[in-house]
Design a protein around this motif. Sequence first.
Motif, PDB file in Angstrom:
ATOM      1  N   THR A   1       0.835  -1.196   0.000  1.00 49.69           N
ATOM      2  CA  THR A   1       0.000   0.000   0.000  1.00 49.69           C
ATOM      3  C   THR A   1       0.875   1.254   0.000  1.00 49.69           C
ATOM      4  O   THR A   1       2.063   1.193   0.376  1.00 49.69           O
ATOM      5  CB  THR A   1      -0.905   0.028   1.240  1.00 49.69           C
ATOM      6  OG1 THR A   1      -0.069   0.178   2.410  1.00 49.69           O
ATOM      7  CG2 THR A   1      -1.717  -1.259   1.352  1.00 49.69           C
ATOM      8  N   PRO A   2       0.339   2.403  -0.385  1.00 48.14           N
ATOM      9  CA  PRO A   2       1.110   3.660  -0.333  1.00 48.14           C
ATOM     10  C   PRO A   2       1.675   3.954   1.049  1.00 48.14           C
ATOM     11  O   PRO A   2       2.800   4.430   1.176  1.00 48.14           O
ATOM     12  CB  PRO A   2       0.089   4.712  -0.771  1.00 48.14           C
ATOM     13  CG  PRO A   2      -0.863   3.959  -1.658  1.00 48.14           C
ATOM     14  CD  PRO A   2      -0.970   2.599  -1.045  1.00 48.14           C
ATOM     15  N   MET A   3       0.863   3.667   2.100  1.00 47.25           N
ATOM     16  CA  MET A   3       1.364   3.921   3.451  1.00 47.25           C
ATOM     17  C   MET A   3       2.558   3.033   3.775  1.00 47.25           C
ATOM     18  O   MET A   3       3.527   3.457   4.414  1.00 47.25           O
ATOM     19  CB  MET A   3       0.240   3.687   4.468  1.00 47.25           C
ATOM     20  CG  MET A   3       0.662   3.943   5.923  1.00 47.25           C
ATOM     21  SD  MET A   3       1.294   5.632   6.167  1.00 47.25           S
ATOM     22  CE  MET A   3      -0.226   6.569   5.960  1.00 47.25           C
ATOM     23  N   GLN A   4       2.530   1.792   3.329  1.00 44.69           N
ATOM     24  CA  GLN A   4       3.661   0.882   3.566  1.00 44.69           C
ATOM     25  C   GLN A   4       4.914   1.359   2.815  1.00 44.69           C
ATOM     26  O   GLN A   4       6.033   1.220   3.306  1.00 44.69           O
ATOM     27  CB  GLN A   4       3.278  -0.531   3.130  1.00 44.69           C
ATOM     28  CG  GLN A   4       2.279  -1.204   4.061  1.00 44.69           C
ATOM     29  CD  GLN A   4       1.787  -2.543   3.539  1.00 44.69           C
ATOM     30  OE1 GLN A   4       1.614  -2.730   2.320  1.00 44.69           O
ATOM     31  NE2 GLN A   4       1.552  -3.483   4.451  1.00 44.69           N
ATOM     32  N   TRP A   5       4.712   1.925   1.630  1.00 41.14           N
ATOM     33  CA  TRP A   5       5.866   2.487   0.902  1.00 41.14           C
ATOM     34  C   TRP A   5       6.467   3.656   1.677  1.00 41.14           C
ATOM     35  O   TRP A   5       7.697   3.792   1.780  1.00 41.14           O
ATOM     36  CB  TRP A   5       5.426   2.970  -0.474  1.00 41.14           C
ATOM     37  CG  TRP A   5       5.404   1.911  -1.525  1.00 41.14           C
ATOM     38  CD1 TRP A   5       4.310   1.402  -2.162  1.00 41.14           C
ATOM     39  CD2 TRP A   5       6.527   1.215  -2.055  1.00 41.14           C
ATOM     40  NE1 TRP A   5       4.668   0.428  -3.048  1.00 41.14           N
ATOM     41  CE2 TRP A   5       6.031   0.303  -3.018  1.00 41.14           C
ATOM     42  CE3 TRP A   5       7.889   1.260  -1.813  1.00 41.14           C
ATOM     43  CZ2 TRP A   5       6.872  -0.550  -3.737  1.00 41.14           C
ATOM     44  CZ3 TRP A   5       8.729   0.409  -2.543  1.00 41.14           C
ATOM     45  CH2 TRP A   5       8.218  -0.478  -3.478  1.00 41.14           C
ATOM     46  N   ILE A   6       5.569   4.505   2.210  1.00 47.38           N
ATOM     47  CA  ILE A   6       6.067   5.691   2.930  1.00 47.38           C
ATOM     48  C   ILE A   6       6.829   5.271   4.177  1.00 47.38           C
ATOM     49  O   ILE A   6       7.942   5.756   4.454  1.00 47.38           O
ATOM     50  CB  ILE A   6       4.887   6.614   3.289  1.00 47.38           C
ATOM     51  CG1 ILE A   6       4.278   7.209   2.001  1.00 47.38           C
ATOM     52  CG2 ILE A   6       5.340   7.717   4.236  1.00 47.38           C
ATOM     53  CD1 ILE A   6       3.007   7.993   2.234  1.00 47.38           C
ATOM     54  N   VAL A   7       6.233   4.338   4.947  1.00 46.52           N
ATOM     55  CA  VAL A   7       6.887   3.911   6.196  1.00 46.52           C
ATOM     56  C   VAL A   7       8.172   3.128   5.898  1.00 46.52           C
ATOM     57  O   VAL A   7       9.234   3.367   6.491  1.00 46.52           O
ATOM     58  CB  VAL A   7       5.915   3.055   7.046  1.00 46.52           C
ATOM     59  CG1 VAL A   7       6.647   2.477   8.263  1.00 46.52           C
ATOM     60  CG2 VAL A   7       4.731   3.896   7.490  1.00 46.52           C
ATOM     61  N   GLY A   8       8.065   2.210   4.947  1.00 50.00           N
ATOM     62  CA  GLY A   8       9.233   1.378   4.651  1.00 50.00           C
ATOM     63  C   GLY A   8      10.347   2.149   3.968  1.00 50.00           C
ATOM     64  O   GLY A   8      11.519   2.054   4.350  1.00 50.00           O
ATOM     65  N   GLY A   9       9.970   2.941   2.930  1.00 50.82           N
ATOM     66  CA  GLY A   9      10.992   3.666   2.185  1.00 50.82           C
ATOM     67  C   GLY A   9      11.470   4.931   2.854  1.00 50.82           C
ATOM     68  O   GLY A   9      12.616   5.372   2.637  1.00 50.82           O
ATOM     69  N   GLY A  10      10.573   5.523   3.667  1.00 49.05           N
ATOM     70  CA  GLY A  10      10.962   6.798   4.288  1.00 49.05           C
ATOM     71  C   GLY A  10      11.521   6.668   5.687  1.00 49.05           C
ATOM     72  O   GLY A  10      12.201   7.577   6.172  1.00 49.05           O
ATOM     73  N   LEU A  11      11.219   5.530   6.375  1.00 48.13           N
ATOM     74  CA  LEU A  11      11.679   5.378   7.759  1.00 48.13           C
ATOM     75  C   LEU A  11      12.524   4.105   7.953  1.00 48.13           C
ATOM     76  O   LEU A  11      13.684   4.170   8.342  1.00 48.13           O
ATOM     77  CB  LEU A  11      10.468   5.351   8.703  1.00 48.13           C
ATOM     78  CG  LEU A  11       9.603   6.615   8.737  1.00 48.13           C
ATOM     79  CD1 LEU A  11       8.391   6.402   9.623  1.00 48.13           C
ATOM     80  CD2 LEU A  11      10.416   7.802   9.228  1.00 48.13           C
ATOM     81  N   VAL A  12      11.920   2.950   7.694  1.00 53.11           N
ATOM     82  CA  VAL A  12      12.603   1.678   7.990  1.00 53.11           C
ATOM     83  C   VAL A  12      13.874   1.515   7.168  1.00 53.11           C
ATOM     84  O   VAL A  12      14.907   1.070   7.674  1.00 53.11           O
ATOM     85  CB  VAL A  12      11.641   0.498   7.737  1.00 53.11           C
ATOM     86  CG1 VAL A  12      12.364  -0.834   7.965  1.00 53.11           C
ATOM     87  CG2 VAL A  12      10.421   0.612   8.631  1.00 53.11           C
ATOM     88  N   LEU A  13      13.817   1.883   5.898  1.00 59.26           N
ATOM     89  CA  LEU A  13      14.991   1.691   5.031  1.00 59.26           C
ATOM     90  C   LEU A  13      16.132   2.657   5.352  1.00 59.26           C
ATOM     91  O   LEU A  13      17.277   2.234   5.583  1.00 59.26           O
ATOM     92  CB  LEU A  13      14.574   1.822   3.561  1.00 59.26           C
ATOM     93  CG  LEU A  13      15.701   1.718   2.529  1.00 59.26           C
ATOM     94  CD1 LEU A  13      16.337   0.339   2.607  1.00 59.26           C
ATOM     95  CD2 LEU A  13      15.163   1.984   1.121  1.00 59.26           C
ATOM     96  N   PRO A  14      15.892   3.964   5.436  1.00 57.29           N
ATOM     97  CA  PRO A  14      17.035   4.874   5.596  1.00 57.29           C
ATOM     98  C   PRO A  14      17.518   5.055   7.031  1.00 57.29           C
ATOM     99  O   PRO A  14      18.691   5.379   7.231  1.00 57.29           O
ATOM    100  CB  PRO A  14      16.510   6.197   5.032  1.00 57.29           C
ATOM    101  CG  PRO A  14      15.050   6.147   5.254  1.00 57.29           C
ATOM    102  CD  PRO A  14      14.648   4.709   5.126  1.00 57.29           C
ATOM    103  N   ILE A  15      16.635   4.876   8.021  1.00 53.71           N
ATOM    104  CA  ILE A  15      17.038   5.223   9.389  1.00 53.71           C
ATOM    105  C   ILE A  15      18.255   4.432   9.881  1.00 53.71           C
ATOM    106  O   ILE A  15      19.200   5.018  10.420  1.00 53.71           O
ATOM    107  CB  ILE A  15      15.843   5.082  10.354  1.00 53.71           C
ATOM    108  CG1 ILE A  15      14.925   6.303  10.176  1.00 53.71           C
ATOM    109  CG2 ILE A  15      16.312   4.974  11.799  1.00 53.71           C
ATOM    110  CD1 ILE A  15      13.720   6.286  11.097  1.00 53.71           C
ATOM    111  N   PRO A  16      18.284   3.084   9.749  1.00 51.06           N
ATOM    112  CA  PRO A  16      19.488   2.370  10.242  1.00 51.06           C
ATOM    113  C   PRO A  16      20.769   2.849   9.568  1.00 51.06           C
ATOM    114  O   PRO A  16      21.820   2.984  10.219  1.00 51.06           O
ATOM    115  CB  PRO A  16      19.185   0.906   9.891  1.00 51.06           C
ATOM    116  CG  PRO A  16      17.712   0.830   9.776  1.00 51.06           C
ATOM    117  CD  PRO A  16      17.284   2.144   9.217  1.00 51.06           C
TER     118      PRO A  16
END
Length: 210
Positions: free
Chosen positions: A59-74
């Motif tokens: 879903t768009p929300m999963q893209w935002i959370v995954g691509g905007g937070l989970v992927l870059p933060i670490p």
Amino acid sequence: MLLAGCSGELSALDPAGPRAANLATLWWIMLGGAALLFALVMVLFGIAYLRPGCLSRITPMQWIVGGGLVLPIPILVLLTGAALVLGEQLLPKGDAPLRIEGQARQWAWSFGYPGGAGPDDGTLHMPTGEPVDIAVTSEDVIHSFWVPRLGGKIDAIPGHVNVIRLEADEPGIYWGQCAEYCGQGHDGMQFRVEAHAPEDFAALMAGAAQ
């Protein structure tokens, strides 16, 4: 073949001292982090282009959370932590055994040594194997003191003294460059740094004082 351009007299990726080595390490870590992020994005892009059905359930929300937070933060946490640790090690702590005055003007540098010793030849002479503080200022406009193979850079500001610490592992000739555009002669505002074995440096200072 591309990495061959990373060496040379003014290369920060060819360090000749521990402080410059810290900066080079930080550069490589940043490059690795950026490359990893780029590769992950390209993999997702390739999947979306070649097999669009594989990503249609996200879903768009999963893209935002995954691509905007989970992927870059670490990755960003790792990069920021490395920058803080390595950058903190570059800060001058306490007084170095030797402090040399460095003054900039359009378009040359001059250096002064403790007690008025040392040759007045426009070359920065320093001993190897020990940290040296360079107290940098300017008599006209803002310049920037930079010896890429020995350390970072610092601004030379009229009426103000900034201190940068350098260290050379081995005797040799190194080159510095003004890193702040300061007028038409900026590109030729280089200076020579000569690192001596400690006993040779002591003899040089003693000879110049006579």
